[in-house]
Motif scaffolding. Structure first.
Motif, short mmCIF file in Angstrom:
data_model
loop_
_atom_site.label_atom_id
_atom_site.label_comp_id
_atom_site.label_asym_id
_atom_site.label_seq_id
_atom_site.Cartn_x
_atom_site.Cartn_y
_atom_site.Cartn_z
N ILE A 1 28.13 35.16 51.78
CA ILE A 1 27.64 35.23 50.39
C ILE A 1 26.23 35.83 50.36
CG2 ILE A 1 26.95 33.86 48.39
CD1 ILE A 1 29.19 31.89 49.09
N GLU A 2 25.37 35.37 51.30
CA GLU A 2 23.99 35.88 51.32
C GLU A 2 23.97 37.37 51.63
OE1 GLU A 2 19.63 35.02 53.34
OE2 GLU A 2 21.35 33.74 53.83
N HIS B 1 33.20 34.80 43.61
CA HIS B 1 33.07 36.07 42.89
C HIS B 1 31.67 36.17 42.29
CE1 HIS B 1 37.39 37.05 43.10
NE2 HIS B 1 37.59 35.74 42.96
N PHE B 2 31.18 37.40 42.16
CA PHE B 2 29.85 37.66 41.57
C PHE B 2 30.00 38.20 40.16
CE2 PHE B 2 28.81 37.70 46.08
CZ PHE B 2 27.57 37.07 46.12
N PHE B 3 29.07 37.78 39.29
CA PHE B 3 29.05 38.27 37.90
C PHE B 3 27.62 38.69 37.56
CE2 PHE B 3 32.59 35.38 38.28
CZ PHE B 3 33.60 35.96 37.53
N ASP B 4 27.50 39.69 36.65
CA ASP B 4 26.17 40.15 36.24
C ASP B 4 25.68 39.36 35.04
OD1 ASP B 4 27.53 41.15 34.06
OD2 ASP B 4 27.47 43.25 34.75
N VAL C 1 32.10 29.77 42.40
CA VAL C 1 32.67 29.27 43.64
C VAL C 1 33.49 28.01 43.36
CG1 VAL C 1 30.83 30.17 45.14
CG2 VAL C 1 30.57 27.91 44.08
N HIS C 2 34.15 27.53 44.40
CA HIS C 2 34.89 26.26 44.31
C HIS C 2 33.88 25.13 44.08
CE1 HIS C 2 37.13 22.73 45.82
NE2 HIS C 2 38.21 23.42 45.44
N GLU D 1 32.43 40.73 35.96
CA GLU D 1 32.55 40.60 37.41
C GLU D 1 32.10 41.88 38.11
OE1 GLU D 1 35.80 39.50 40.92
OE2 GLU D 1 36.41 39.41 38.81
N ILE D 2 31.35 41.66 39.19
CA ILE D 2 30.89 42.78 40.01
C ILE D 2 31.88 42.94 41.17
CG2 ILE D 2 29.01 43.67 41.42
CD1 ILE D 2 27.15 41.73 39.89
N LYS D 3 32.54 44.06 41.21
CA LYS D 3 33.52 44.31 42.26
C LYS D 3 32.81 44.77 43.53
CE LYS D 3 37.14 43.56 39.63
NZ LYS D 3 38.05 42.42 39.87
#
Length: 515
Positions: A444-445, A504-507, A463-464, A512-514
């Motif tokens: 993740i980092e 998953h990452f979001f802005d 995340v979970h 969502e950032i793919k």
């Protein structure tokens, strides 16, 4: 032994379970759109001759051409080719009375495929083995039409009696009857079920098969290869034809049409047993009611547990099947040799059942528990022969080798029955490996570092819930350390729909950032 046939009709097809003393021993599945089943007759077109393999590839309408080896041509293949050509062109004067058909000379066993199939003619072939994996169907020109008591083999005058009829007087009686009722150019094989039957029963069965041969001739008229000429009877009828005997005490069906077909067949071939056919109308699923579903779940899969605590491990490869016998916590004696023998005997009985149930064919290698005494090895080999006696597929069993392995070959007629009793783990996707928390944290980092370089602002990580608690734990938390290190506002949000290692990452617009 009590035999029961439980037939379940479903939207996708028909499932047929054979029980012996309430134990599931065979499971057959027939799809409504099934084609190229064993016994079907096709008019095929020879596409390619392969002299190096002494074989031909024949187009029968399957995506892969069927395989026809010289040894499967039949000694009477020239007669078959002549009959096929006459029937297609409707030269009925040559075959209207098949007993007057002029057969051709037999081919030699050591001949070449190009000498027989030169010119790549159309040819009548029978499916010997269903398509398996990436292979097309295995074909044969040794046409045989099976009935209840006899099998018809055109183009010869041979009468043979099943070796399973042990009485020499009975064999002579049946031979004499069939010799008197058959017509020229029709060979006949008398099946085991014919034992004790009278002339009228055998004659009726033979006439039905002759009528079927006439239907084949009619269907060949003006046919264009590839074309299906005659399909094998449905799976239910074929199983009844091959298995029905005095041991059968129940046939249960949950479909009215199949029930009527089965009842009509039983009334025709064995009127005294018509009352064994029953129509199932209970509300619960038929396989659940008779305990079949439970047995299927317990019997399929890599590990098969035995009643005593011993268990089998069944592995499959492209070339062969391997079965390992493990004693588990079973102990019937303080004597290690006796304990191994008893465990092996129990395993042998289950292995014989598994081969029938899963319809495993080809080469099977069994690693039994090691035994030292030759007498015990001999007892095990004899027991395995006895347990597999009820198996209709051709098989051969070799004695236990010096490495403690038993080798078995079993006729492969169709794809193995493989029922998946497990689901793929959503976390590891079936690999059996899940990333540790530390590795996931580093992953993740690493992605945060990349996104910061890409000028993304105010990152949100979904995340979970367990992972979210871990990233927020303590002061300063891992989330806070990331924010300070990358001089970036980083948020963490829990999503219960994610599996443990999913993120998953979001802005800042929550898109969502793919990666």
């Amino acid at each position: 032994m009590n035999k029961e046939l439980i037939i379940n009709s479903a939207p996708t097809g028909v499932e047929i379970a054979l029980l012996e003393d309430k134990k599931l021993v065979e499971l057959h599945q027939e799809s409504h759109d099934a084609s190229f089943t064993v016994g079907d007759l096709y008019l095929g077109k020879v596409k390619k001759l392969v002299p190096g393999m002494n074989a031909a590839f024949v187009d029968v309408g399957f995506e892969k051409d069927g395989f026809l080896h010289y040894t499967d041509l039949s000694p009477y293949v020239r007669s078959l080719l002549k009959f096929t050509a006459f029937s297609i062109s409707d030269k009925s004067e040559g075959i209207s009375d098949f007993s007057k058909f002029q057969t051709e000379a037999e081919i030699i066993k050591t001949g070449k495929i190009g000498e027989v199939l030169n010119g790549k003619p159309n040819i009548l072939v029978q499916i010997l083995k269903e398509p398996i994996a990436a292979k097309g169907p295995r074909l044969s020109c040794e046409i045989s039409l099976p009935g209840r008591f006899v099998v018809l083999t055109p183009f010869n005058d041979i009468v043979a009696v099943s070796r399973k009829i042990h009485s020499s007087d009975e064999r002579k009686r049946l031979q004499k009857i069939v010799e008197s009722i058959r017509t020229k150019n029709f060979g006949v094989i008398v099946r085991t079920a014919a034992e004790g039957k009278n002339t009228a029963e055998l004659h009726e069965d033979l006439n039905n098969l002759i009528a079927m041969w006439q239907q084949i001739q009619h269907n060949l008229k003006n046919a264009v290869a590839p074309a299906k000429i005659l399909g094998e009877t449905d799976k239910t009828t074929s199983i009844l034809r091959d298995l029905l005997n005095a041991d059968f005490n129940r046939i249960v069906v949950n479909d009215k049409n199949i029930y009527n077909d089965a009842l009509n067949y039983i009334q025709k071939v064995a009127p005294d047993k018509a009352d064994i056919v029953t129509f199932y109308q209970n509300g619960s699923p038929i396989f659940d009611n008779y305990g079949i579903t439970k047995q299927v779940k317990a019997s399929f899969g890599k590990t098969v547990n035995l009643a005593s605590g011993a268990y089998l491990i069944i592995e499959h490869t492209e070339a062969l099947h391997v079965i390992d016998v493990n004693s588990g916590y079973k102990s019937v004696s303080a004597n290690q040799e006796e304990n191994a023998l008893q465990t092996n005997l129990e395993a042998a009985e289950e292995i014989a059942r598994q081969l029938r149930l899963r319809d495993i064919g080809g080469i099977i290698v069994v690693d039994f528990i090691d035994m030292k005494l030759p007498d015990n090895k001999r007892k095990l080999a004899e027991a395995m022969e006895e347990f597999m006696r009820a198996d209709r597929a051709k098989h051969a069993i070799l004695p236990i080798s010096k490495f403690g392995l038993m080798q078995i070959t079993r006729q492969r007629m169709k794809p193995e029955v493989n029922i998946n009793t497990q689901e793929v783990c959503p976390s590891c996707n079936g690999t059996g490996k899940v990333s540790s928390t530390l590795i996931l944290e580093d992953e993740i980092e690493k992605n945060i570092s990349y996104l910061v370089m890409q000028k993304h602002k105010e990152l949100l990580i979904a995340v979970h819930p367990i992972m979210e608690a871990y990233l927020r734990k303590g002061f300063p938390s891992k989330r806070m350390k990331w924010s300070w290190k990358y001089k970036q506002k980083i948020k963490v949000k829990a999503n219960t729909a994610y599996h443990l290692t999913e993120y998953h990452f979001f802005d800042n617009h929550e898109e969502e950032i793919k990666l």
